[in-house]
Design a protein around this motif. Structure first.
Motif, mmCIF file in Angstrom:
data_model
loop_
_atom_site.group_PDB
_atom_site.id
_atom_site.type_symbol
_atom_site.label_atom_id
_atom_site.label_comp_id
_atom_site.label_asym_id
_atom_site.label_seq_id
_atom_site.Cartn_x
_atom_site.Cartn_y
_atom_site.Cartn_z
ATOM 1 N N LEU A 1 0.830 -1.207 0.000
ATOM 2 C CA LEU A 1 0.000 0.000 0.000
ATOM 3 C C LEU A 1 0.860 1.251 0.000
ATOM 4 O O LEU A 1 0.606 2.209 -0.755
ATOM 5 C CB LEU A 1 -0.937 0.001 1.215
ATOM 6 C CG LEU A 1 -2.343 -0.555 1.005
ATOM 7 C CD1 LEU A 1 -2.301 -2.059 0.725
ATOM 8 C CD2 LEU A 1 -3.239 -0.272 2.207
ATOM 9 N N GLN A 2 1.915 1.242 0.861
ATOM 10 C CA GLN A 2 2.768 2.425 0.953
ATOM 11 C C GLN A 2 3.579 2.626 -0.320
ATOM 12 O O GLN A 2 3.789 3.768 -0.759
ATOM 13 C CB GLN A 2 3.703 2.293 2.153
ATOM 14 C CG GLN A 2 4.478 3.571 2.469
ATOM 15 C CD GLN A 2 3.568 4.749 2.759
ATOM 16 O OE1 GLN A 2 2.647 4.661 3.568
ATOM 17 N NE2 GLN A 2 3.810 5.874 2.099
ATOM 18 N N ALA A 3 4.027 1.526 -0.948
ATOM 19 C CA ALA A 3 4.804 1.642 -2.182
ATOM 20 C C ALA A 3 3.988 2.304 -3.280
ATOM 21 O O ALA A 3 4.513 3.115 -4.063
ATOM 22 C CB ALA A 3 5.276 0.259 -2.637
ATOM 23 N N VAL A 4 2.696 2.001 -3.354
ATOM 24 C CA VAL A 4 1.837 2.618 -4.376
ATOM 25 C C VAL A 4 1.566 4.070 -4.018
ATOM 26 O O VAL A 4 1.566 4.951 -4.888
ATOM 27 C CB VAL A 4 0.528 1.816 -4.530
ATOM 28 C CG1 VAL A 4 -0.427 2.544 -5.477
ATOM 29 C CG2 VAL A 4 0.832 0.421 -5.065
ATOM 30 N N ARG A 5 1.343 4.356 -2.720
ATOM 31 C CA ARG A 5 1.172 5.763 -2.325
ATOM 32 C C ARG A 5 2.403 6.585 -2.704
ATOM 33 O O ARG A 5 2.297 7.727 -3.151
ATOM 34 C CB ARG A 5 0.946 5.857 -0.812
ATOM 35 C CG ARG A 5 -0.352 5.242 -0.308
ATOM 36 C CD ARG A 5 -0.467 5.442 1.199
ATOM 37 N NE ARG A 5 -1.536 4.641 1.767
ATOM 38 C CZ ARG A 5 -1.376 3.786 2.768
ATOM 39 N NH1 ARG A 5 -0.169 3.591 3.310
ATOM 40 N NH2 ARG A 5 -2.409 3.114 3.247
ATOM 41 N N ASN A 6 3.591 5.993 -2.504
ATOM 42 C CA ASN A 6 4.840 6.716 -2.785
ATOM 43 C C ASN A 6 5.006 7.051 -4.256
ATOM 44 O O ASN A 6 5.793 7.935 -4.603
ATOM 45 C CB ASN A 6 6.041 5.903 -2.312
ATOM 46 C CG ASN A 6 6.118 5.793 -0.792
ATOM 47 O OD1 ASN A 6 5.474 6.562 -0.070
ATOM 48 N ND2 ASN A 6 6.908 4.844 -0.297
ATOM 49 N N LEU A 7 4.288 6.355 -5.133
ATOM 50 C CA LEU A 7 4.351 6.688 -6.558
ATOM 51 C C LEU A 7 3.796 8.080 -6.823
ATOM 52 O O LEU A 7 4.178 8.743 -7.800
ATOM 53 C CB LEU A 7 3.553 5.661 -7.378
ATOM 54 C CG LEU A 7 4.086 4.231 -7.419
ATOM 55 C CD1 LEU A 7 3.100 3.320 -8.145
ATOM 56 C CD2 LEU A 7 5.438 4.187 -8.104
ATOM 57 N N GLN A 8 2.820 8.498 -5.985
ATOM 58 C CA GLN A 8 2.169 9.804 -6.129
ATOM 59 C C GLN A 8 1.623 9.990 -7.546
ATOM 60 O O GLN A 8 1.800 11.045 -8.174
ATOM 61 C CB GLN A 8 3.133 10.932 -5.765
ATOM 62 C CG GLN A 8 3.569 10.897 -4.295
ATOM 63 C CD GLN A 8 4.418 12.087 -3.901
ATOM 64 O OE1 GLN A 8 5.209 12.616 -4.704
ATOM 65 N NE2 GLN A 8 4.271 12.529 -2.670
#
Length: 379
Positions: A312-319
């Motif tokens: 979840l955090q890795a996808v959020r970090n894509l912005q």
């Protein structure tokens, strides 16, 4: 000896005659595998030759039937030309492979590898495309529109897969022609060409198990791997985890930004999520559309939740901007199921129970507002 080609529902085209012919081809492929790897004796060569003749005859019959079906339905000529060319290329390849059989250190492996990889790609690629076009035409779509719909399918998977098949066939043709012209006494040259052919067959096999858009495992590969790890986990009575992932509001994303940008979004998400699945025993696959699934072996609830939260955090970090989503950027939801897989029932649905529980957890995560993970343990 295990069968070279395992039939499952992923290969069904819903064209009864075509599916029946495919299953007959599978039976012949597996029969020639058994003959090639049978103990050597005076009768084996005659048996192998008999199966080869029947396989070649039935393949040519199947090709004629498919081409007559496409003409009768009235498929677009562009698809007909592509399909015919692939049929002709297969016949050329099988003749060349058979002619060079005596020069292989392992006479069975290259032929069986080529046959099984080719059949998987043939059914999953061009025959599934044919079936979809036939279904569309029978519902009133024009042949040209049906063909263009395949070309413009939003994930471009079929188009990419077929182009890969064409390129690999071209390379195989060149390699086999060179091998056929090689001096039979130059054993090193023959051995070198054989190694190259085996490498190309390995690439064909890999392509048949890979999603063309995302570059990760496809649904068929996932199903195969899940059955294996479920059996292992049951024997060892060790937990197995499934993480089901869905890109939030992806239809809105496609509608707002267009399908090409949607494809790029899915690829970026797959890379981000894939970075969280690092063990060789684990697997990330495309389950369908914008849905992914990860198999995490020997993983308890705490470990599975940690991996899912990293995803979840890795996808959020894509912005990745998503103007038509509540948060304004692309997020994912995840459903986690952890447990020792149940023993298969009469329907052989032990692995299906695992998937159903992970899918139910994903559904609850979406109901609770998305951009989150829900965990379910036990069976």
């Amino acid at each position: 000896m295990d069968a070279a080609f395992i039939w499952d529902k992923s290969f069904i085209t819903d064209l009864p005659d075509v599916d029946e012919q495919h299953q007959e081809l599978v039976a012949l492929f597996n029969e020639i595998q058994r003959a090639l790897f049978a103990p050597a004796d005076a009768s084996r060569e005659a048996q192998v030759g008999d199966v080869y003749k029947r396989l070649l005859a039935y393949t040519e019959y199947h090709f004629r039937e498919e081409e007559e079906l496409m003409q009768r339905i009235g498929l677009d000529e562009r698809h007909l030309e592509l399909h015919r060319n692939l049929h002709l290329q297969f016949v050329e390849q099988i003749h060349l492979l058979w002619a060079q059989r005596a020069h292989w250190s392992d006479a069975g492996t290259p032929l069986v590898g080529f046959l099984t990889s080719w059949l998987g790609l043939h059914i999953l690629g061009v025959d599934q495309s044919m079936a979809r076009q036939i279904a569309a035409i029978e519902c009133g779509t024009s042949p040209g529109e049906a063909f263009e719909s395949e070309r413009d399918a939003h994930d471009k998977g079929t188009q990419v897969l077929l182009k890969m098949i064409g390129r690999l066939y071209a390379v195989l043709s060149t390699q086999n022609a060179q091998l056929a012209r090689a001096n039979e006494n130059l054993e090193e040259r023959v051995a070198q060409r054989t190694r190259e052919l085996e490498q190309l067959n390995a690439r064909l096999h890999a392509l048949s198990r890979t999603d063309a858009l995302m570059g990760i495992a496809n649904r068929a590969h996932f199903n195969e791997r899940l059955e294996q790890v479920c059996a292992q986990a049951r024997r060892a009575q060790r937990p197995l985890a499934l993480v089901m992932i869905d890109v939030d509001h992806f239809k809105r994303y496609n509608d707002y930004y267009g399908h090409p940008q949607g494809d790029a979004c899915l690829q970026a998400v797959a890379r981000a999520v894939g970075g969280c699945v690092q063990r060789e025993t684990d697997l990330l696959a495309r389950y369908g559309g914008e849905e992914l699934v990860a198999i995490l072996t020997e993983t308890d609830e705490r470990g599975a939740l940690e991996v899912a939260m990293r995803m979840l955090q890795a996808v959020r970090n894509l912005q990745l901007a998503h103007a038509d989503a509540p948060l304004g950027w692309v997020t994912i939801s995840a459903g986690v199921h952890v447990g020792v897989p149940p023993v298969d029932g009469p329907a052989g649905n032990g692995s299906a129970a695992m998937v159903a529980r992970a899918d139910a957890a994903l559904y609850r995560a979406k109901q609770q507002g998305r951009d989150r993970c829900v965990v379910e343990s036990g069976i």
